[in-house]
Scaffold this active site. Structure first.
Site, PDB file in Angstrom:
ATOM      1  N   CYS A   1       0.831  -1.206   0.000  1.00  0.00           N
ATOM      2  CA  CYS A   1       0.000   0.000   0.000  1.00  0.00           C
ATOM      3  C   CYS A   1       0.869   1.260   0.000  1.00  0.00           C
ATOM      4  O   CYS A   1       1.562   1.508  -0.971  1.00  0.00           O
ATOM      5  CB  CYS A   1      -0.974  -0.033   1.179  1.00  0.00           C
ATOM      6  SG  CYS A   1      -2.303   1.172   1.038  1.00  0.00           S
TER       7      CYS A   1
ATOM      8  N   HIS B   1      -3.463  -5.677   1.041  1.00  0.00           N
ATOM      9  CA  HIS B   1      -2.779  -5.874   2.326  1.00  0.00           C
ATOM     10  C   HIS B   1      -2.692  -7.338   2.738  1.00  0.00           C
ATOM     11  O   HIS B   1      -3.530  -7.816   3.507  1.00  0.00           O
ATOM     12  CB  HIS B   1      -3.521  -5.103   3.420  1.00  0.00           C
ATOM     13  CG  HIS B   1      -3.353  -3.630   3.327  1.00  0.00           C
ATOM     14  ND1 HIS B   1      -2.387  -2.941   4.042  1.00  0.00           N
ATOM     15  CD2 HIS B   1      -4.014  -2.703   2.598  1.00  0.00           C
ATOM     16  CE1 HIS B   1      -2.466  -1.655   3.755  1.00  0.00           C
ATOM     17  NE2 HIS B   1      -3.442  -1.480   2.879  1.00  0.00           N
TER      18      HIS B   1
ATOM     19  N   GLU C   1      -0.737  -8.542   4.879  1.00  0.00           N
ATOM     20  CA  GLU C   1      -0.461  -8.637   6.322  1.00  0.00           C
ATOM     21  C   GLU C   1      -1.748  -8.594   7.154  1.00  0.00           C
ATOM     22  O   GLU C   1      -1.731  -8.937   8.335  1.00  0.00           O
ATOM     23  CB  GLU C   1       0.519  -7.533   6.756  1.00  0.00           C
ATOM     24  CG  GLU C   1      -0.097  -6.180   7.090  1.00  0.00           C
ATOM     25  CD  GLU C   1      -0.516  -5.385   5.868  1.00  0.00           C
ATOM     26  OE1 GLU C   1      -0.620  -5.954   4.769  1.00  0.00           O
ATOM     27  OE2 GLU C   1      -0.769  -4.170   6.036  1.00  0.00           O
TER      28      GLU C   1
END
Lengths: 233, 79
Positions: A96, A204, A206
């Protein structure tokens, strides 16, 4: 996605950078630990990578997104070290805002611009793994579908036609949107450097490491992939 | 001291959804005859006489704009 092996026993150290305005460093560090590596906090003002084996540049709004997303962060002392180490082959993942920083810093080609529909897009979406020959995607099967969150207002990937042709020709498009949410050229969600060590993507991974906090654990494979590479070195 | 103005605009081939949104709003507000709007950035720098044009171009190209997506114009103006 491909099956994930058990945690490696030898400890690898993966750094996670925090700039003023970074939001996702905590989740990135958590994903690193979930994959079985030690997470090492790196501070934007320190020109020191603390001897880590790989680096994650996480999401957020570094320096308030002033001027352009990532434009100020590229001058942070820590980024000089990241660029130097990346040039020597260290794996670097930009997520991002981290992707925006890597583009501004010249580690990846192109730029991220305002979403075509102007809306901030915040939802879980499907990605296609378009290359599994990078440092961060070797654990995935080519063409695998990943369910991960996207949350960005300036996520539209843009590059000149010759650059786009070269990225596709060289197999450097790493992730594609199944249903393009922001007008990214050629549905590109993530790309890699020529040597496959530096990867940037807008969604994302994560945030997708376990069912309790995300839509899937599909994102873990990126961190396992880098771990494989680091431990094999 | 001199004032230096740097105007940064999205390249013509780059989609400018902000400019489009402004252009679409104008007819709704009763303003007709405006066919297109492009939105950019305007910087005003107070600059010492010792700073040459080459340095200003470096600042504009390497920092104030992103050459992948934006064009820039540097002007010295009477302040």
């Amino acid at each position: 996605m491909s099956e994930l092996a058990s945690e490696p026993s030898i400890q690898a150290r993966i750094g996670v950078i925090t700039f003023p305005g970074t939001l996702d460093d905590v989740d990135a560090a958590r994903a690193v630990r979930a994959a079985g590596a030690e997470s090492v906090s790196l501070w934007h003002a320190d020109a020191d990578l603390k001897g880590v084996d790989a680096v994650v540049v996480p999401g957020g709004f570094s320096y308030g997104d002033y001027l352009r997303c990532g434009a100020i962060a590229k001058f942070a002392p820590v980024m000089g070290e990241v660029v130097r180490s990346a040039e020597q082959g260290m794996p670097v993942l930009g997520i991002c805002n981290g992707f925006q920083v890597l583009c501004e810093a010249g580690l990846l080609p192109g730029a991220l611009t305002r979403n075509a529909g102007l809306h901030f897009v915040c939802r879980d979406l499907w990605l296609e793994v378009a290359s599994n020959s990078t440092a961060w995607t070797s654990r995935y099967e080519l063409g695998a579908d990943l369910l991960v969150p996207l949350k960005s207002g300036e996520g539209r990937y843009v590059a000149s036609e010759p650059v786009l042709d070269k990225l596709e020709g060289d197999g450097r498009v790493v992730f594609r949107y199944r249903d393009n949410p922001n007008g990214s050229m050629r549905d590109i969600a993530g790309i890699s450097s020529a040597n496959g060590r530096v990867v940037g993507l807008m969604p994302h991974p994560e945030h997708a490491t376990e069912a309790l906090t995300g839509p899937s654990d599909d994102g873990l494979g990126l961190f396992y992939s880098a771990l494989d590479l680091v431990l094999a070195a | 001291m001199v004032r230096v103005v740097v105007d940064v605009m999205p390249k013509p081939e780059i989609l400018d959804p902000q400019g489009q949104a402004v252009a679409k709003a104008l007819p709704r507000m009763g303003f007709s005859g405006i066919s297109d709007v492009r939105q950019g950035k305007h910087f005003e720098l107070e600059v010492d006489d010792s700073v040459d044009d080459e340095t200003l171009a470096k600042i504009a190209e390497g920092f104030l704009s992103n050459p992948v997506i934006e064009d820039f114009v540097v002007r010295r103006v009477p302040s």
